[in-house]
Each structure stands twice: as structure tokens, then as C-alpha cells.
Write a protein that holds these residues in place. Sequence first.
Motif, PDB file in Angstrom:
ATOM      1  N   UNK A  25       0.742  -1.269  -0.104  1.00 59.26           N
ATOM      2  CA  UNK A  25      -0.040   0.027   0.180  1.00 59.26           C
ATOM      3  C   UNK A  25       0.835   1.055   0.091  1.00 59.26           C
ATOM      4  N   UNK A  26       1.872   1.263   0.786  1.00 57.99           N
ATOM      5  CA  UNK A  26       2.631   2.402   0.671  1.00 57.99           C
ATOM      6  C   UNK A  26       3.404   2.646  -0.579  1.00 57.99           C
ATOM      7  N   UNK A  27       4.050   1.616  -1.251  1.00 56.08           N
ATOM      8  CA  UNK A  27       4.682   1.668  -2.484  1.00 56.08           C
ATOM      9  C   UNK A  27       3.486   2.342  -3.369  1.00 56.08           C
ATOM     10  N   UNK A  28       2.368   1.702  -3.309  1.00 54.62           N
ATOM     11  CA  UNK A  28       1.391   2.107  -4.374  1.00 54.62           C
ATOM     12  C   UNK A  28       0.807   3.571  -4.186  1.00 54.62           C
ATOM     13  N   UNK A  29       1.106   4.046  -2.903  1.00 57.14           N
ATOM     14  CA  UNK A  29       0.611   5.431  -2.630  1.00 57.14           C
ATOM     15  C   UNK A  29       1.704   6.263  -3.235  1.00 57.14           C
ATOM     16  N   UNK A  32       1.198   6.451  -7.065  1.00 58.21           N
ATOM     17  CA  UNK A  32       0.301   7.373  -7.298  1.00 58.21           C
ATOM     18  C   UNK A  32       0.511   8.810  -7.192  1.00 58.21           C
ATOM     19  N   UNK A  33       1.176   9.244  -6.139  1.00 58.34           N
ATOM     20  CA  UNK A  33       1.408  10.592  -5.723  1.00 58.34           C
ATOM     21  C   UNK A  33       2.526  11.213  -6.708  1.00 58.34           C
ATOM     22  N   UNK A  34       3.536  10.364  -7.295  1.00 56.10           N
ATOM     23  CA  UNK A  34       4.199  10.642  -8.208  1.00 56.10           C
ATOM     24  C   UNK A  34       3.605  10.962  -9.525  1.00 56.10           C
ATOM     25  N   UNK A  35       2.759  10.138  -9.988  1.00 56.03           N
ATOM     26  CA  UNK A  35       2.143  10.153 -11.226  1.00 56.03           C
ATOM     27  C   UNK A  35       1.163  11.427 -11.008  1.00 56.03           C
TER      28      UNK A  35
END
Length: 148
Positions: A25-29, A32-35
Motif C-alpha cells: 500500500x505504501x509503494x502504491x501510494x 500514485x503521488x508521483x504520477x
Amino acid sequence: MPAAAEAVTERPAPSRPRDTWLRVAAVALVAVAVLAAVLLARGNDPEPAAGPPAADIGDGPVDRTVSITIANRTATPPTSRVEIARGSTIRITVTSDAADELHVHGHDRRATLTPGVPASVAFRADTAGLFEVETHLSDLVLVQLVVR
């Protein structure tokens, strides 16, 4: 006889599903923030940042003229690069057999294409770079305008 010493091996504690889920979840978050940051910085239009809009020169004389005909979703002449010097004037005239919209990226020029009726955009190319001239409805790249 003394009993053989038992080999003691340490095993890592089994990972807990909750820890794994939190890492994912942390990696996905972060992804998403970078994108989101990249998309917000780029804006809605994929065109390069340009200075003020290109000067419209109307029907006046131009340094370069490009004429294109579209028939059956095929451009004549075929897509090519057209090079002009920065500050030069250009007129792009398109005659299409279908209704569409002509768009010059990076110079914010548009023209409505009515079947059988030539439509032109004429402007001073004040912004250096590589810009596509395309139709919006049929997605045809007509010319790549190189301004140096």
C-alpha cells in the motif's frame, strides 16, 4: 556415549500478511503521488510550454506555404517535416473530403475543415521546437513543423 549435539538453526519469523499489505500500500501510494505530480505539472495539453500565442498574419504575405489534401483519410503529400526559421511566417492550407478540425500544436492555431473547402492557418512561428500539425477528429498527423 554422549548424545550428538542437535544442530540449532534459527528461522526467520514468518512475515505477517498485514506487514506485507502495508508495504504494498505504501509503494502504491507513493507511485500514485508521483504520477499525480507529473500530470499536474504537465497540464491538460501535451504541447510544449510556449510563449505568447503566435502572431496571426491573416491573408498577408508569408515566407513559406504548405498545401495538403486529405482524401479517404490519407494526406497528400505524405507526412513530412517542414523546417522554418524562428520568426518566419507560414501558411498551412488543408482541403479535406471530410469535416474535421486542423490544429497546429505549440502555436495554438486551429481551423475548421469543411469538406471540399480549403482552410488555412497563417502565423509567425515565434516558438522554437517540433510541433505536429494534425486533424483532431481523424487523428491524422499532416506535418511536423520544425522551428529553429
